[in-house]
Design an enzyme around this catalytic site. Structure first.
Site, PDB file in Angstrom:
ATOM      1  N   LYS A  35     -22.300  -1.275   8.018  1.00  0.00           N
ATOM      2  CA  LYS A  35     -21.004  -1.737   8.530  1.00  0.00           C
ATOM      3  C   LYS A  35     -21.182  -2.432   9.867  1.00  0.00           C
ATOM      4  O   LYS A  35     -20.635  -3.511  10.094  1.00  0.00           O
ATOM      5  CB  LYS A  35     -20.052  -0.540   8.747  1.00  0.00           C
ATOM      6  CG  LYS A  35     -19.291  -0.131   7.519  1.00  0.00           C
ATOM      7  CD  LYS A  35     -18.170   0.851   7.865  1.00  0.00           C
ATOM      8  CE  LYS A  35     -17.567   1.383   6.577  1.00  0.00           C
ATOM      9  NZ  LYS A  35     -16.589   2.437   6.767  1.00  0.00           N
ATOM     10  N   PHE A 152      -0.052   5.871  12.562  1.00  0.00           N
ATOM     11  CA  PHE A 152       0.960   5.749  11.497  1.00  0.00           C
ATOM     12  C   PHE A 152       0.867   4.417  10.759  1.00  0.00           C
ATOM     13  O   PHE A 152       1.777   4.063  10.012  1.00  0.00           O
ATOM     14  CB  PHE A 152       2.368   5.910  12.095  1.00  0.00           C
ATOM     15  CG  PHE A 152       2.567   7.242  12.761  1.00  0.00           C
ATOM     16  CD1 PHE A 152       2.827   8.374  12.014  1.00  0.00           C
ATOM     17  CD2 PHE A 152       2.463   7.363  14.137  1.00  0.00           C
ATOM     18  CE1 PHE A 152       2.983   9.619  12.623  1.00  0.00           C
ATOM     19  CE2 PHE A 152       2.617   8.599  14.760  1.00  0.00           C
ATOM     20  CZ  PHE A 152       2.879   9.732  13.995  1.00  0.00           C
ATOM     21  N   GLU A 155      -1.761   0.818   5.437  1.00  0.00           N
ATOM     22  CA  GLU A 155      -2.814  -0.081   4.949  1.00  0.00           C
ATOM     23  C   GLU A 155      -2.134  -1.297   4.320  1.00  0.00           C
ATOM     24  O   GLU A 155      -1.104  -1.174   3.664  1.00  0.00           O
ATOM     25  CB  GLU A 155      -3.715   0.628   3.931  1.00  0.00           C
ATOM     26  CG  GLU A 155      -4.666   1.583   4.620  1.00  0.00           C
ATOM     27  CD  GLU A 155      -5.666   2.227   3.671  1.00  0.00           C
ATOM     28  OE1 GLU A 155      -5.986   1.645   2.625  1.00  0.00           O
ATOM     29  OE2 GLU A 155      -6.123   3.340   3.993  1.00  0.00           O
ATOM     30  N   LYS A 206       2.313  14.248  12.714  1.00  0.00           N
ATOM     31  CA  LYS A 206       1.608  13.437  11.711  1.00  0.00           C
ATOM     32  C   LYS A 206       1.712  14.071  10.321  1.00  0.00           C
ATOM     33  O   LYS A 206       2.062  13.413   9.337  1.00  0.00           O
ATOM     34  CB  LYS A 206       0.137  13.266  12.133  1.00  0.00           C
ATOM     35  CG  LYS A 206      -0.706  12.487  11.145  1.00  0.00           C
ATOM     36  CD  LYS A 206      -0.246  11.047  10.983  1.00  0.00           C
ATOM     37  CE  LYS A 206      -0.892  10.430   9.764  1.00  0.00           C
ATOM     38  NZ  LYS A 206      -0.370   9.118   9.447  1.00  0.00           N
ATOM     39  N   PHE A 251      10.845   4.058   0.537  1.00  0.00           N
ATOM     40  CA  PHE A 251      10.211   5.168  -0.197  1.00  0.00           C
ATOM     41  C   PHE A 251      11.110   5.702  -1.305  1.00  0.00           C
ATOM     42  O   PHE A 251      11.107   6.886  -1.600  1.00  0.00           O
ATOM     43  CB  PHE A 251       9.741   6.272   0.763  1.00  0.00           C
ATOM     44  CG  PHE A 251       8.450   5.908   1.427  1.00  0.00           C
ATOM     45  CD1 PHE A 251       7.257   6.433   0.985  1.00  0.00           C
ATOM     46  CD2 PHE A 251       8.422   4.981   2.455  1.00  0.00           C
ATOM     47  CE1 PHE A 251       6.053   6.054   1.560  1.00  0.00           C
ATOM     48  CE2 PHE A 251       7.234   4.586   3.034  1.00  0.00           C
ATOM     49  CZ  PHE A 251       6.047   5.133   2.583  1.00  0.00           C
ATOM     50  N   LEU A 252      11.893   4.797  -1.893  1.00  0.00           N
ATOM     51  CA  LEU A 252      12.707   5.181  -3.052  1.00  0.00           C
ATOM     52  C   LEU A 252      12.292   4.354  -4.268  1.00  0.00           C
ATOM     53  O   LEU A 252      13.100   4.089  -5.140  1.00  0.00           O
ATOM     54  CB  LEU A 252      14.196   4.967  -2.752  1.00  0.00           C
ATOM     55  CG  LEU A 252      14.870   5.996  -1.837  1.00  0.00           C
ATOM     56  CD1 LEU A 252      16.362   5.693  -1.693  1.00  0.00           C
ATOM     57  CD2 LEU A 252      14.689   7.424  -2.346  1.00  0.00           C
ATOM     58  N   CYS A 262      -4.294   9.234   2.334  1.00  0.00           N
ATOM     59  CA  CYS A 262      -3.548  10.091   3.274  1.00  0.00           C
ATOM     60  C   CYS A 262      -2.619  11.112   2.604  1.00  0.00           C
ATOM     61  O   CYS A 262      -2.782  12.312   2.821  1.00  0.00           O
ATOM     62  CB  CYS A 262      -2.744   9.224   4.235  1.00  0.00           C
ATOM     63  SG  CYS A 262      -3.801   8.332   5.393  1.00  0.00           S
ATOM     64  N   LYS A 321      -2.207   0.958  -3.556  1.00  0.00           N
ATOM     65  CA  LYS A 321      -1.036   0.122  -3.308  1.00  0.00           C
ATOM     66  C   LYS A 321      -1.526  -1.307  -3.172  1.00  0.00           C
ATOM     67  O   LYS A 321      -2.746  -1.533  -3.128  1.00  0.00           O
ATOM     68  CB  LYS A 321      -0.297   0.575  -2.052  1.00  0.00           C
ATOM     69  CG  LYS A 321      -1.166   0.504  -0.796  1.00  0.00           C
ATOM     70  CD  LYS A 321      -0.485   1.064   0.413  1.00  0.00           C
ATOM     71  CE  LYS A 321       0.247  -0.020   1.145  1.00  0.00           C
ATOM     72  NZ  LYS A 321       0.684   0.376   2.483  1.00  0.00           N
ATOM     73  N   ARG A 328      -9.190   5.103  -2.708  1.00  0.00           N
ATOM     74  CA  ARG A 328      -9.315   6.559  -2.545  1.00  0.00           C
ATOM     75  C   ARG A 328      -8.043   7.249  -3.045  1.00  0.00           C
ATOM     76  O   ARG A 328      -6.945   6.916  -2.628  1.00  0.00           O
ATOM     77  CB  ARG A 328      -9.566   6.913  -1.072  1.00  0.00           C
ATOM     78  CG  ARG A 328     -10.941   6.504  -0.587  1.00  0.00           C
ATOM     79  CD  ARG A 328     -11.118   6.793   0.891  1.00  0.00           C
ATOM     80  NE  ARG A 328     -10.310   5.903   1.723  1.00  0.00           N
ATOM     81  CZ  ARG A 328     -10.305   5.944   3.055  1.00  0.00           C
ATOM     82  NH1 ARG A 328     -11.041   6.836   3.698  1.00  0.00           N
ATOM     83  NH2 ARG A 328      -9.568   5.110   3.750  1.00  0.00           N
TER      84      ARG A 328
HETATM   85  P1  NAD Z   1     -12.627   5.675   6.868  1.00  0.00           P
HETATM   86  O1  NAD Z   1     -13.398   6.551   5.978  1.00  0.00           O
HETATM   87  O2  NAD Z   1     -12.179   4.337   6.406  1.00  0.00           O
HETATM   88  O3  NAD Z   1     -13.426   5.448   8.224  1.00  0.00           O
HETATM   89  C1  NAD Z   1     -14.105   6.456   8.914  1.00  0.00           C
HETATM   90  C2  NAD Z   1     -15.328   5.833   9.571  1.00  0.00           C
HETATM   91  O4  NAD Z   1     -15.930   6.795  10.449  1.00  0.00           O
HETATM   92  C3  NAD Z   1     -16.432   5.434   8.595  1.00  0.00           C
HETATM   93  O5  NAD Z   1     -16.765   4.071   8.792  1.00  0.00           O
HETATM   94  C4  NAD Z   1     -17.606   6.357   8.935  1.00  0.00           C
HETATM   95  O6  NAD Z   1     -18.856   5.759   8.740  1.00  0.00           O
HETATM   96  C5  NAD Z   1     -17.325   6.641  10.396  1.00  0.00           C
HETATM   97  N1  NAD Z   1     -17.947   7.874  10.922  1.00  0.00           N
HETATM   98  C6  NAD Z   1     -17.935   9.109  10.388  1.00  0.00           C
HETATM   99  N2  NAD Z   1     -18.620   9.970  11.181  1.00  0.00           N
HETATM  100  C7  NAD Z   1     -19.039   9.270  12.254  1.00  0.00           C
HETATM  101  C8  NAD Z   1     -19.773   9.592  13.420  1.00  0.00           C
HETATM  102  N3  NAD Z   1     -20.192  10.845  13.668  1.00  0.00           N
HETATM  103  N4  NAD Z   1     -20.061   8.611  14.303  1.00  0.00           N
HETATM  104  C9  NAD Z   1     -19.656   7.355  14.079  1.00  0.00           C
HETATM  105  N5  NAD Z   1     -18.935   6.989  12.993  1.00  0.00           N
HETATM  106  C10 NAD Z   1     -18.635   7.921  12.091  1.00  0.00           C
HETATM  107  O7  NAD Z   1     -11.349   6.554   7.314  1.00  0.00           O
HETATM  108  P2  NAD Z   1      -9.895   6.012   7.699  1.00  0.00           P
HETATM  109  O8  NAD Z   1      -9.114   5.701   6.480  1.00  0.00           O
HETATM  110  O9  NAD Z   1     -10.025   5.000   8.773  1.00  0.00           O
HETATM  111  O10 NAD Z   1      -9.258   7.354   8.311  1.00  0.00           O
HETATM  112  C11 NAD Z   1      -9.689   7.871   9.538  1.00  0.00           C
HETATM  113  C12 NAD Z   1      -8.715   8.944   9.976  1.00  0.00           C
HETATM  114  O11 NAD Z   1      -7.431   8.369  10.220  1.00  0.00           O
HETATM  115  C13 NAD Z   1      -8.477  10.043   8.938  1.00  0.00           C
HETATM  116  O12 NAD Z   1      -8.284  11.267   9.603  1.00  0.00           O
HETATM  117  C14 NAD Z   1      -7.186   9.620   8.268  1.00  0.00           C
HETATM  118  O13 NAD Z   1      -6.477  10.704   7.742  1.00  0.00           O
HETATM  119  C15 NAD Z   1      -6.429   9.010   9.436  1.00  0.00           C
HETATM  120  N6  NAD Z   1      -5.437   8.007   9.057  1.00  0.00           N
HETATM  121  C16 NAD Z   1      -5.738   7.097   8.087  1.00  0.00           C
HETATM  122  C17 NAD Z   1      -4.802   6.122   7.772  1.00  0.00           C
HETATM  123  C18 NAD Z   1      -5.092   5.121   6.692  1.00  0.00           C
HETATM  124  O14 NAD Z   1      -4.158   4.422   6.286  1.00  0.00           O
HETATM  125  N7  NAD Z   1      -6.321   4.986   6.221  1.00  0.00           N
HETATM  126  C19 NAD Z   1      -3.564   6.082   8.423  1.00  0.00           C
HETATM  127  C20 NAD Z   1      -3.316   7.024   9.417  1.00  0.00           C
HETATM  128  C21 NAD Z   1      -4.253   7.981   9.734  1.00  0.00           C
END
Ligand code: NAD
Length: 433
Positions: A35, A152, A155, A206, A251-252, A262, A321, A328
């Site tokens: 990445k 919040f 995606e 959250k 959301f309806l 999430c 979506k 996921r």
């Molecule tokens: P993701 O899996 O897309 O990204 C996580 C990243 O962290 C990965 O690239 C991974 O390689 C990296 N990572 C993991 N361990 C690491 C470390 N020790 N050092 C450096 N990098 C590391 O996850 P995401 O979808 O971005 O979600 C992240 C968090 O945000 C989660 O807790 C999720 O619940 C929350 N969240 C996600 C969304 C969403 O829409 N995806 C929205 C709100 C909150």
């Protein structure tokens, strides 16, 4: 300000790019070398509208850099934002904090001056306290505070949402840390609600928000089933309900069940916490159970619409979506698996505008992947629409009819015009109408 972001996924990358665009110096850290190599070359690692251009611009002007080195990113940062994953534990379904703890233990060694550590990852209530303990233990000299900054963003709209959030929640039990975060969000102060709360309240906001939205989806899905039984049309019902400002229109939209990275995991994590604290959250439990059952029911509906023992099934939509490449816990992933469980002879061919690569990582060769929408349809008995991509709305139904073996559509996003489909000779199954 100097900001380090740990994790360059769906949250960390748009957040890093957004803060860089606001003029901060941002270092994005990820332990995934692939990445970081791509990002350094200006190549985007996930699909998100508008992100690539902003990334290139801020990479070229030096506001954002990428590294695998925690030391390089964290040393001298004013704020370190943790945005690593908190996936469900495979057995207990609680939020698995191994990535958060690993990141915190590592970053602790490189705190030089006073630093605010902020969790953007969705974390169980009390995680802020645990991080404080862990960082102090790993580096007793470190001067730092931990705050909760839940994310919040939606995606598919992550860039828009970064610059136009409905609200910013700051969970801080410490005045010095609150001042730093107030400075960080200063550009938003005049245009959005910034709510300062206790750290534990912030962590709870959250989970309570995501679970509320999940309940709302499950509720309209159940009302859709009720409409199917009574002869009402759920689209009219949802419109009539949504005009009440206490309910609202969002959301309806009934569908095949909620998914994504999430809602399923956060409802499960909240359920787990409710057991730990011995508090009954029966609405959450019913929502989780109903949503799991719904996807199996969708698979049954698709199979019931086919007529041969080894039906060819065309699937449009694999992401959870539209507007994202994220598969996921996508309903499509679970519906596909349920179809093959219920009828191992079924043959599935699928197409998605952005999600094929990620779907293949999950489903492998259980299904075939078609290069276009129409390539899914050759000799198909049923066409199932599982994601609300706008391009599926434009399907040429007469062309579909000419390609398919039987004319049957399961439109689980209510995307197509039922009358047009029927005029082309299709048997049309929508949701709740
Ligand atoms: P993701 O899996 O897309 O990204 C996580 C990243 O962290 C990965 O690239 C991974 O390689 C990296 N990572 C993991 N361990 C690491 C470390 N020790 N050092 C450096 N990098 C590391 O996850 P995401 O979808 O971005 O979600 C992240 C968090 O945000 C989660 O807790 C999720 O619940 C929350 N969240 C996600 C969304 C969403 O829409 N995806 C929205 C709100 C909150």
């Amino acid at each position: 300000m100097k900001i380090a972001i740990i994790g360059t996924g769906y949250v960390g990358l748009p957040t890093g790019v957004g803060f860089a665009e606001l003029g901060n110096k941002v270092v994005c850290i990820d332990n995934d070398t692939k990445k970081i190599t791509s990002l350094r070359e200006g190549k985007i690692t996930l699909f998100e509208d508008g992100l690539e251009d902003l990334l290139k611009k801020n990479h070229q002007n030096g506001n954002i850099t990428f590294t695998t080195s925690m030391e390089e990113g964290v040393s001298g940062a004013d704020v370190v934002i943790i945005a690593v994953g908190t996936p469900p534990h495979p057995v207990t379904k609680e939020a698995d904090l191994k990535y958060i703890y690993a990141a915190a233990t590592e970053l602790a060694q490189y705190i030089t001056d006073y630093t605010v550590i902020a969790t953007k990852s969705t974390v169980p209530i009390g995680t802020g306290d645990k991080l404080e303990e862990l960082i102090s233990k790993a580096n007793p000299q470190a001067q730092f505070d931990v705050v909760s900054l839940p994310e919040f963003l939606r995606e598919g709209y992550a860039v828009y949402d970064f610059f136009n959030p409905d609200r910013i929640i700051v969970g801080s039990d410490n005045e010095k840390a609150t001042k730093v975060i107030t400075k960080l969000y200063e550009p938003f102060a005049s245009k959005t609600n910034i709510l300062y709360v206790k750290r534990r309240s912030s962590e709870t906001i959250k989970y309570a928000s995501n679970s509320f939205l999940a309940i709302k989806i499950q509720y309209i899905n159940e009302i859709a089933d009720f409409c199917e039984a009574t002869g009402a049309n759920v689209l009219e019902v949802a419109k009539g309900m949504g005009l009440d400002t206490r309910i609202g229109t969002k959301f309806l939209n009934p569908g095949p069940g909620f998914g994504g990275s999430c809602f399923p995991k956060d409802t499960q994590a909240l359920k787990f916490m409710s057991k730990q604290y011995n508090v009954e959250l029966s609405l959450i439990e019913a929502t989780i159970t109903g949503n799991i059952a719904r996807k199996k029911k969708m698979a049954t509906k698709i199979l019931a619409a086919s007529t041969t023992p080894a039906p060819n099934i065309a699937i449009l939509g694999l992401t959870f979506k539209n507007g994202t490449d994220d598969c996921r816990e996508s309903p499509a992933m679970e519906i596909v698996s349920a179809i093959l469980e219920q009828n191992p002879h079924a043959k599935i061919t699928a197409f998605d505008p952005q999600g094929m690569k990620n779907a293949e990582l999950i489903l492998g060769d259980k299904i075939k992947y078609a290069p276009t929408m129409y390539d899914t349809l050759k000799d198909a008995e049923v066409l199932a629409v599982l994601t609300e991509w706008p391009e599926f709305k434009e399907l040429d139904l007469s062309k579909c009819a000419s390609l398919m073996k039987h004319k049957c559509i399961c439109d689980f996003r209510n995307l197509l015009n039922a009358q047009d489909a029927q005029n082309q000779g299709f048997t049309y199954h929508g949701i709740g109408r």
